[in-house]
Design a protein around this motif. Structure first.
Motif, PDB file in Angstrom:
ATOM      1  N   GLY A  54      -7.830 -14.033   1.897  1.00  0.00           N
ATOM      2  CA  GLY A  54      -8.293 -15.411   1.866  1.00  0.00           C
ATOM      3  C   GLY A  54      -8.067 -16.099   0.531  1.00  0.00           C
ATOM      4  N   HIS A  55      -7.752 -15.348  -0.504  1.00  0.00           N
ATOM      5  CA  HIS A  55      -7.447 -15.915  -1.824  1.00  0.00           C
ATOM      6  C   HIS A  55      -6.429 -14.991  -2.504  1.00  0.00           C
ATOM      7  CE1 HIS A  55      -7.989 -18.289  -5.435  1.00  0.00           C
ATOM      8  NE2 HIS A  55      -8.115 -17.167  -6.118  1.00  0.00           N
ATOM      9  N   GLU A  56      -5.192 -15.090  -2.048  1.00  0.00           N
ATOM     10  CA  GLU A  56      -4.149 -14.199  -2.544  1.00  0.00           C
ATOM     11  C   GLU A  56      -3.496 -14.679  -3.830  1.00  0.00           C
ATOM     12  OE1 GLU A  56      -4.178 -15.125   0.784  1.00  0.00           O
ATOM     13  OE2 GLU A  56      -4.997 -13.235   1.518  1.00  0.00           O
ATOM     14  N   GLU A  57      -3.612 -15.992  -4.125  1.00  0.00           N
ATOM     15  CA  GLU A  57      -3.011 -16.512  -5.352  1.00  0.00           C
ATOM     16  C   GLU A  57      -3.637 -17.831  -5.745  1.00  0.00           C
ATOM     17  OE1 GLU A  57       1.170 -17.040  -4.670  1.00  0.00           O
ATOM     18  OE2 GLU A  57       0.858 -18.586  -3.177  1.00  0.00           O
ATOM     19  N   ASP A  58      -3.418 -18.198  -7.009  1.00  0.00           N
ATOM     20  CA  ASP A  58      -3.839 -19.489  -7.528  1.00  0.00           C
ATOM     21  C   ASP A  58      -2.923 -19.824  -8.693  1.00  0.00           C
ATOM     22  OD1 ASP A  58      -4.820 -17.981  -9.703  1.00  0.00           O
ATOM     23  OD2 ASP A  58      -6.876 -18.026  -8.961  1.00  0.00           O
ATOM     24  N   ARG A  59      -3.255 -20.821  -9.452  1.00  0.00           N
ATOM     25  CA  ARG A  59      -2.367 -21.263 -10.538  1.00  0.00           C
ATOM     26  C   ARG A  59      -2.268 -20.254 -11.676  1.00  0.00           C
ATOM     27  NH1 ARG A  59      -5.517 -24.866 -14.741  1.00  0.00           N
ATOM     28  NH2 ARG A  59      -3.463 -24.976 -15.664  1.00  0.00           N
ATOM     29  N   TYR A  60      -3.141 -19.267 -11.709  1.00  0.00           N
ATOM     30  CA  TYR A  60      -3.152 -18.278 -12.786  1.00  0.00           C
ATOM     31  C   TYR A  60      -2.393 -16.997 -12.441  1.00  0.00           C
ATOM     32  CZ  TYR A  60      -6.954 -21.392 -13.981  1.00  0.00           C
ATOM     33  OH  TYR A  60      -7.699 -22.499 -14.247  1.00  0.00           O
ATOM     34  N   GLY A  61      -2.203 -16.739 -11.166  1.00  0.00           N
ATOM     35  CA  GLY A  61      -1.536 -15.510 -10.754  1.00  0.00           C
ATOM     36  C   GLY A  61      -1.820 -15.203  -9.304  1.00  0.00           C
ATOM     37  N   GLY A  62      -1.808 -13.926  -8.977  1.00  0.00           N
ATOM     38  CA  GLY A  62      -2.055 -13.562  -7.600  1.00  0.00           C
ATOM     39  C   GLY A  62      -2.168 -12.070  -7.396  1.00  0.00           C
ATOM     40  N   LEU A  63      -2.464 -11.716  -6.183  1.00  0.00           N
ATOM     41  CA  LEU A  63      -2.585 -10.329  -5.776  1.00  0.00           C
ATOM     42  C   LEU A  63      -1.250  -9.623  -6.012  1.00  0.00           C
ATOM     43  CD1 LEU A  63      -4.533  -8.304  -4.396  1.00  0.00           C
ATOM     44  CD2 LEU A  63      -3.580  -9.056  -2.220  1.00  0.00           C
ATOM     45  N   GLY A  64      -1.307  -8.416  -6.539  1.00  0.00           N
ATOM     46  CA  GLY A  64      -0.098  -7.662  -6.844  1.00  0.00           C
ATOM     47  C   GLY A  64       0.863  -7.586  -5.676  1.00  0.00           C
ATOM     48  N   GLN A  65       2.139  -7.742  -5.973  1.00  0.00           N
ATOM     49  CA  GLN A  65       3.182  -7.742  -4.952  1.00  0.00           C
ATOM     50  C   GLN A  65       4.095  -6.528  -5.081  1.00  0.00           C
ATOM     51  OE1 GLN A  65       3.473 -10.143  -2.414  1.00  0.00           O
ATOM     52  NE2 GLN A  65       1.414 -10.484  -3.173  1.00  0.00           N
ATOM     53  N   VAL A  66       3.498  -5.402  -5.455  1.00  0.00           N
ATOM     54  CA  VAL A  66       4.257  -4.160  -5.588  1.00  0.00           C
ATOM     55  C   VAL A  66       3.360  -2.999  -5.171  1.00  0.00           C
ATOM     56  CG1 VAL A  66       3.646  -3.833  -8.022  1.00  0.00           C
ATOM     57  CG2 VAL A  66       5.750  -2.841  -7.138  1.00  0.00           C
ATOM     58  N   SER A  67       3.951  -2.013  -4.555  1.00  0.00           N
ATOM     59  CA  SER A  67       3.192  -0.828  -4.165  1.00  0.00           C
ATOM     60  C   SER A  67       2.800  -0.032  -5.401  1.00  0.00           C
ATOM     61  CB  SER A  67       4.033   0.052  -3.234  1.00  0.00           C
ATOM     62  OG  SER A  67       3.369   1.267  -2.987  1.00  0.00           O
ATOM     63  N   LEU A  68       1.581   0.454  -5.413  1.00  0.00           N
ATOM     64  CA  LEU A  68       1.129   1.290  -6.515  1.00  0.00           C
ATOM     65  C   LEU A  68       1.346   2.767  -6.217  1.00  0.00           C
ATOM     66  CD1 LEU A  68      -2.047  -0.669  -7.638  1.00  0.00           C
ATOM     67  CD2 LEU A  68       0.301  -0.865  -8.432  1.00  0.00           C
ATOM     68  N   ASP A  69       2.043   3.058  -5.145  1.00  0.00           N
ATOM     69  CA  ASP A  69       2.499   4.410  -4.834  1.00  0.00           C
ATOM     70  C   ASP A  69       3.985   4.438  -5.153  1.00  0.00           C
ATOM     71  OD1 ASP A  69       0.061   5.346  -4.004  1.00  0.00           O
ATOM     72  OD2 ASP A  69       0.420   4.884  -1.894  1.00  0.00           O
ATOM     73  N   ASP A  70       4.288   4.627  -6.426  1.00  0.00           N
ATOM     74  CA  ASP A  70       5.673   4.522  -6.881  1.00  0.00           C
ATOM     75  C   ASP A  70       6.412   5.860  -6.930  1.00  0.00           C
ATOM     76  OD1 ASP A  70       4.412   5.710  -8.989  1.00  0.00           O
ATOM     77  OD2 ASP A  70       4.938   4.180 -10.460  1.00  0.00           O
ATOM     78  N   GLY A  71       5.859   6.872  -6.296  1.00  0.00           N
ATOM     79  CA  GLY A  71       6.514   8.163  -6.272  1.00  0.00           C
ATOM     80  C   GLY A  71       6.159   9.067  -7.443  1.00  0.00           C
ATOM     81  N   THR A  72       5.340   8.557  -8.356  1.00  0.00           N
ATOM     82  CA  THR A  72       4.881   9.380  -9.476  1.00  0.00           C
ATOM     83  C   THR A  72       3.368   9.553  -9.365  1.00  0.00           C
ATOM     84  OG1 THR A  72       4.435   7.542 -10.980  1.00  0.00           O
ATOM     85  CG2 THR A  72       6.691   8.399 -10.943  1.00  0.00           C
ATOM     86  N   ALA A  73       2.847  10.448 -10.146  1.00  0.00           N
ATOM     87  CA  ALA A  73       1.407  10.715 -10.126  1.00  0.00           C
ATOM     88  C   ALA A  73       0.655   9.893 -11.165  1.00  0.00           C
ATOM     89  CB  ALA A  73       1.158  12.205 -10.361  1.00  0.00           C
TER      90      ALA A  73
END
Length: 94
Positions: A54-73
């Motif tokens: 319901g609030h994914e972005e605004d003028r300051y930024g937004g919800l991360g657009q990258v997976s945090l499961d990048d294949g590393t620990a």
């Protein structure tokens, strides 16, 4: 992978017009697919940003657009308890 909660300090400033906010601590709720579901950014000089359904972005930024499961620990080192995330999330909404 089940829902996880993460906290990570960024020791770099934003590098944009809001650079004066300083460095920040980011909190994430990460879904089973590794993508951020909710996110809170707490800046050293006061501003707090909150993103989620319901609030994914605004003028300051937004919800991360990258997976945090990048294949590393790496992200395993930043795991926090759900209640820690929820306290930050709730206080950011005030």
């Amino acid at each position: 992978m089940p829902t996880r909660f993460l906290r990570r300090r960024w020791d770099e400033s934003r590098g944009d017009e809001f650079d004066g906010w300083g460095r920040s601590v980011w909190y994430f709720e990460v879904g089973e697919d590794g993508w951020p579901v909710r996110q809170v950014e707490v800046y050293d000089n006061g501003p707090v940003l909150r993103y989620g359904p319901g609030h994914e972005e605004d003028r300051y930024g937004g919800l991360g657009q990258v997976s945090l499961d990048d294949g590393t620990a790496v992200w395993k080192n930043y795991t926090i308890a759900r209640d820690v995330f929820e306290r930050v999330w709730d206080s950011a909404g005030e």
